[in-house]
Design a protein around this motif. Structure first.
Motif, PDB file in Angstrom:
ATOM      1  N   UNK A 148       0.976  -1.279  -0.137  1.00  0.00           N
ATOM      2  CA  UNK A 148       0.140  -0.067  -0.183  1.00  0.00           C
ATOM      3  C   UNK A 148       0.823   1.335   0.136  1.00  0.00           C
ATOM      4  N   UNK A 149       2.201   1.096   0.384  1.00  0.00           N
ATOM      5  CA  UNK A 149       2.891   2.227   0.346  1.00  0.00           C
ATOM      6  C   UNK A 149       3.577   2.643  -1.003  1.00  0.00           C
ATOM      7  N   UNK A 150       3.152   1.726  -2.319  1.00  0.00           N
ATOM      8  CA  UNK A 150       3.720   1.879  -3.617  1.00  0.00           C
ATOM      9  C   UNK A 150       3.034   3.168  -3.935  1.00  0.00           C
ATOM     10  N   UNK A 151       3.601   4.060  -4.670  1.00  0.00           N
ATOM     11  CA  UNK A 151       2.792   5.204  -4.864  1.00  0.00           C
ATOM     12  C   UNK A 151       1.938   4.929  -6.283  1.00  0.00           C
ATOM     13  N   UNK A 152       0.901   5.753  -6.300  1.00  0.00           N
ATOM     14  CA  UNK A 152      -0.014   5.572  -7.533  1.00  0.00           C
ATOM     15  C   UNK A 152       0.087   6.371  -8.752  1.00  0.00           C
ATOM     16  N   UNK A 153       1.288   7.390  -8.537  1.00  0.00           N
ATOM     17  CA  UNK A 153       1.294   8.344  -9.326  1.00  0.00           C
ATOM     18  C   UNK A 153       3.071   8.364  -9.662  1.00  0.00           C
ATOM     19  N   UNK A 154       3.561   8.131 -11.035  1.00  0.00           N
ATOM     20  CA  UNK A 154       4.760   7.958 -11.258  1.00  0.00           C
ATOM     21  C   UNK A 154       5.638   9.065 -10.831  1.00  0.00           C
ATOM     22  N   UNK A 155       5.098  10.165 -10.582  1.00  0.00           N
ATOM     23  CA  UNK A 155       6.025  11.526 -10.049  1.00  0.00           C
ATOM     24  C   UNK A 155       6.325  11.221  -8.667  1.00  0.00           C
ATOM     25  N   UNK A 156       5.684  10.243  -7.862  1.00  0.00           N
ATOM     26  CA  UNK A 156       6.122  10.253  -6.721  1.00  0.00           C
ATOM     27  C   UNK A 156       7.120   8.844  -6.421  1.00  0.00           C
ATOM     28  N   UNK A 157       7.525   8.305  -7.216  1.00  0.00           N
ATOM     29  CA  UNK A 157       8.510   7.369  -7.248  1.00  0.00           C
ATOM     30  C   UNK A 157       9.914   7.816  -6.823  1.00  0.00           C
ATOM     31  N   UNK A 158      10.349   8.780  -6.999  1.00  0.00           N
ATOM     32  CA  UNK A 158      11.703   9.220  -6.495  1.00  0.00           C
ATOM     33  C   UNK A 158      11.784   9.561  -5.092  1.00  0.00           C
ATOM     34  N   UNK A 159      10.502   9.989  -4.456  1.00  0.00           N
ATOM     35  CA  UNK A 159      10.547   9.846  -3.108  1.00  0.00           C
ATOM     36  C   UNK A 159      10.467   8.582  -2.493  1.00  0.00           C
ATOM     37  N   UNK A 160      10.131   7.469  -2.944  1.00  0.00           N
ATOM     38  CA  UNK A 160      10.004   6.261  -2.442  1.00  0.00           C
ATOM     39  C   UNK A 160      11.314   5.855  -2.002  1.00  0.00           C
ATOM     40  N   UNK A 161      12.628   6.206  -2.434  1.00  0.00           N
ATOM     41  CA  UNK A 161      13.750   5.882  -1.900  1.00  0.00           C
ATOM     42  C   UNK A 161      14.051   6.149  -0.468  1.00  0.00           C
ATOM     43  N   UNK A 162      13.150   6.879   0.227  1.00  0.00           N
ATOM     44  CA  UNK A 162      13.092   6.950   1.885  1.00  0.00           C
ATOM     45  C   UNK A 162      12.821   5.774   2.479  1.00  0.00           C
ATOM     46  N   UNK A 163      11.520   5.039   1.674  1.00  0.00           N
ATOM     47  CA  UNK A 163      11.045   3.608   2.068  1.00  0.00           C
ATOM     48  C   UNK A 163      12.213   2.758   1.937  1.00  0.00           C
ATOM     49  N   UNK A 164      12.770   2.769   1.086  1.00  0.00           N
ATOM     50  CA  UNK A 164      14.015   1.763   0.647  1.00  0.00           C
ATOM     51  C   UNK A 164      15.004   1.887   1.840  1.00  0.00           C
ATOM     52  N   UNK A 165      15.353   2.875   1.913  1.00  0.00           N
ATOM     53  CA  UNK A 165      16.358   3.289   2.983  1.00  0.00           C
ATOM     54  C   UNK A 165      15.847   2.899   4.598  1.00  0.00           C
ATOM     55  N   UNK A 166      14.718   3.101   4.850  1.00  0.00           N
ATOM     56  CA  UNK A 166      14.184   2.702   5.954  1.00  0.00           C
ATOM     57  C   UNK A 166      14.023   1.187   6.192  1.00  0.00           C
ATOM     58  N   UNK A 167      13.831   0.423   5.065  1.00  0.00           N
ATOM     59  CA  UNK A 167      13.602  -1.092   5.196  1.00  0.00           C
ATOM     60  C   UNK A 167      15.325  -1.535   5.165  1.00  0.00           C
TER      61      UNK A 167
END
Length: 759
Positions: free
Chosen positions: A333-352
């Motif tokens: 459910x944390x996967x963004x629905x808009x491609x413009x938000x994909x860059x911000x997902x690096x924060x989730x990768x770092x937290x993992x």
């Protein structure tokens, strides 16, 4: 006399009440007493052994004496006693061998007895010692049996007390008392978990390491007894189902950790606020899980068992199920629905990554990369998959929504395609090179401005939204990676294929029952087919390979949609045609209309036909394209008048009164038939189409001629025949005209003359 283990275990329950120093003194005195008793027992056994040896030496002396006496007797009575001497020698040899075996057995028995006495508090070694003694099959001493029984009793006693100690160390408070595995089944929301509590009663004094030595000893003893794996497995299942997984699944749940001097560490679930339908962020989930796992590690699991941390054992039991829960209940459910938000997902990768690193430091994990981290890093693929899944769900929802909410489509209506980025330079260069090779052809004839324009009609609002959904999805594909672009593009194709399969099935009954919906479905299909012609062309040059090389097209789906729309509308026309024929079947074949009942029935049938056509004309007004509307209404009106013509032509005798009635009925159709052509809402604009009825009703001219003939005399009929060149001849054959004359007129010379002129 009670053994050392019995006494120690009997006093274990009093450890909490006695002073530690007094306990140590008491135990030391007891150990000294037991040592004295054991030494006395060993000395007694050793004295018995020496006695046996002394008896053996005496026996040897006696044997020597007997030998000397035998030698003396041998000289006297050698012949008589020779046989007895051999028997005595054999017995002596047997006794000597038995003595040697007994000596070895006693020596070995004493050695193992000494080991057993020294290892009485180490149950595992004591067991091995007893097993070693049992391997001597020739020794069936009562002492060995007693030791084996005592060992079994002490082992069971030890296991029981260790189990009680484990229950004291780890105390669960769960919402139900029906058993561990039922509790998760009935706990279906966050409120059911608010009573979950875990108490770790492993208190340690100031300066004492965590976990305390007593906990370490208990865990190591359980491992030696082979019971630790089972207890840890059961603990992991309760921990997963009643604490860890609920913390992942419910955003409103959190964990509270408190240190209580008398009771130890308490972990309790609590509800901060009502957050129905919300999902926890990955950071929130990781924080809650780490708080629980860190507490367990410091108070219970930071113990080495056979060169392996207890936390590692627990991690192996829970990690696979826990990581899958985090993936499906949080990361998904944390996967963004808009491609413009994909860059911000690096924060989730770092937290993992930080979450897994913390687990490795506590030795819950040993692997460098797990499914959890791989899932987080593969965000582009998951984004495309989620987007495709969401698109298909949204599309299906639109397809199963009500169709009667419509919007007006005009020839000027165009798709609202957002501005797309310029294609890559290599693509532009290729287009320029292709243009150089094109042959410029001049033609004075140009396409009309109305070419490739959709005629004015009404379509379902849901279909317009479906097309917008497809456009937005293709826009997402522009600029995406090749894999994502392919997934998104073929998802758009799947949308249209789903429409082709779902809508006719889901709305089947309504499409046959309601002509209004059938017309809308026809328009929907034609609208989709119209835009599918050029949809791929709009995006092709902006998509990555191989889509930009001709793969990105929807043209192949156009014939299917056109056929689908046509079949749906034709099915409705067949339903309406059958209803028209059924109404006309009640007219008693239009015969004997001079009978009042027959005339009423025929008149009613004609009125019902006109009413049905007018209703259809109103229902389809401003919905169907004008050309389709006129063709459909013309086809149905033609069906009605063709049936009337057939019934009248079958009559063999038409009286003047019948003819007048038939003329009246048919004239009403001629008068009111054109009025069913009302394709537009503006009444004045419909006059044009009402005047063009002969273009849409194939039998209209035939019907009008029939009406004339029904009231005409013989000469007028002959004149309209005009030697096969008149208006009548254009609509009827000579045989049909003759049949009408015979039915309408009596057999006279004038009729015979008229018939002779119809050739």
């Amino acid at each position: 006399m009670a053994s050392f283990v019995t006494e120690v275990l009997a006093s274990s329950g009093k450890l909490e009440k006695e002073d530690l120093s007094g306990k140590i003194s008491k135990m030391s005195r007891k150990v000294e007493e037991i040592k004295v008793e054991v030494c006395d027992m060993i000395n007694k056994r050793y004295s018995d052994f020496l006695s046996c040896l002394q008896a053996s030496e005496d026996l040897m002396v006696q044997v020597d004496t007997v030998s000397k006496e035998m030698d003396a007797l041998k000289n006297c009575i050698e012949t008589e006693v020779l046989q007895n001497v051999h028997v005595a020698v054999a017995e002596f040899t047997k006794l000597k061998q038995q003595l040697e075996r007994n000596t070895v057995v006693i020596t070995t028995f004493l050695f193992h007895l000494k080991i057993l006495d020294m290892a009485v508090i180490e149950n595992y070694e004591a067991k091995n010692s007893v097993e070693s003694l049992k391997s001597w099959k020739t020794s069936e001493l009562p002492l060995l049996s007693a030791l084996s029984s005592e060992l079994t009793v002490q082992r069971e006693n030890l296991i029981y007390h260790l189990g009680e100690e484990w229950k004291r160390l780890v105390v669960w408070k769960l919402p139900s008392s029906r058993g561990t595995f039922f509790q998760l089944t009935y706990a279906v929301n966050e409120k059911a978990f608010l009573k979950v509590e875990l108490r770790l009663s492993s208190t340690s004094k100031d300066g004492e390491p965590k976990p305390p030595p007593l906990v370490c000893c208990v865990l190591q003893a359980l491992s030696i007894q082979g019971d630790l794996q089972h207890k840890l497995k059961l603990f992991s299942q309760i921990l997963l189902k009643n604490m860890l997984k609920p913390l992942v699944m419910y955003a409103s749940l959190s964990v509270r950790v408190t240190e209580q001097p008398e009771e130890g560490t308490v972990l309790a679930l609590q509800c901060l606020e009502e957050r129905h339908g919300e999902r926890s962020t990955p950071f929130q989930v990781y924080s809650k899980l780490l708080l629980v796992l860190q507490s367990l590690h410091s108070d219970l699991l930071d113990v080495s068992i056979r060169d392996k941390k207890l936390s590692t054992l627990l991690g192996e039991m829970i990690w696979e199920e826990l990581s899958q829960c985090i993936i499906h209940e949080c990361l998904l459910y944390s996967i963004p629905s808009d491609s413009s938000l994909l860059e911000q997902y690096s924060t989730v990768i770092k937290e993992t990554e930080e979450f897994e690193e913390a687990l490795k430091q506590m030795e819950y994990l040993r692997r460098d990369s797990t499914d959890l981290l791989k899932y987080a890093r593969d965000v582009n693929s998951h984004f495309a998959s989620k987007k495709c899944r969401d698109v298909i769900v949204a599309a299906r929802k639109l397809m199963t929504s009500k169709m009667h909410n419509t919007v007006k489509i005009t020839p000027d209506s165009k798709l609202r395609i957002p501005k797309l980025p310029n294609p890559p330079s290599s693509e532009g260069k290729r287009k320029q090179e292709s243009r150089k090779d094109e042959v410029i052809m001049e033609n004075s004839k140009q396409l009309s401005a109305l070419s490739l324009q959709l005629p004015a009609c009404r379509i379902s609002e849901s279909v317009q939204q479906l097309m917008e959904l497809a456009l937005n999805t293709l826009c997402e594909a522009v600029g995406s990676s090749t894999q994502s672009a392919l997934q998104l593009f073929f998802t758009v194709r799947n949308i249209f294929q789903l429409f082709y399969d779902v809508v006719p099935t889901y709305h089947k009954e309504n499409l046959l029952k309601f002509p209004h919906l059938a017309a809308i479905q026809h328009n929907n299909c034609m609208y989709l087919a119209h835009h599918l012609l050029t949809l791929g062309h709009h995006f092709r040059n902006h998509l990555p390979q191989p889509l930009n090389e001709g793969v990105a097209t929807f043209v192949d789906m156009v014939p299917g949609f056109r056929k689908l729309g046509a079949q749906c509308f034709l099915a409705q026309l067949n339903v309406q045609r059958a209803e028209l024929l059924e109404r006309l079947s009640t007219a008693h074949n239009f015969c004997n209309l001079d009978d009042e009942d027959n005339y009423i029935a025929a008149s009613k049938a004609v009125r019902q036909v006109i009413h049905q056509l007018k209703q259809l004309g109103t229902v389809w007004q401003d919905v169907l394209p004008v050309s389709i509307y006129c063709k459909a209404m013309g086809n149905l009106l033609n069906t009605a008048i063709a049936e009337i013509i057939t019934k009248i032509m079958m009559l063999e005798d038409i009286s003047s009164e019948d003819g007048e009635h038939l003329h009246t009925l048919c004239q009403s159709i001629i008068d009111e038939g054109p009025l069913v052509f009302i394709p537009l809402a503006e009444e004045q604009k419909n006059r044009k189409y009402q005047e063009e009825v002969p273009l849409y009703v194939k039998k209209w001219g035939t019907f009008k001629e029939l009406v004339v003939v029904l009231r005409a005399n013989l000469q007028e009929i002959v004149d309209r025949w005009a030697n096969g060149k008149g208006l009548l001849a254009a609509e009827f054959s000579s045989l049909e005209v003759k049949s009408l004359i015979r039915a309408l007129f009596q057999n006279t010379e004038r009729r015979a003359v008229a018939l002779s002129k119809i050739k």
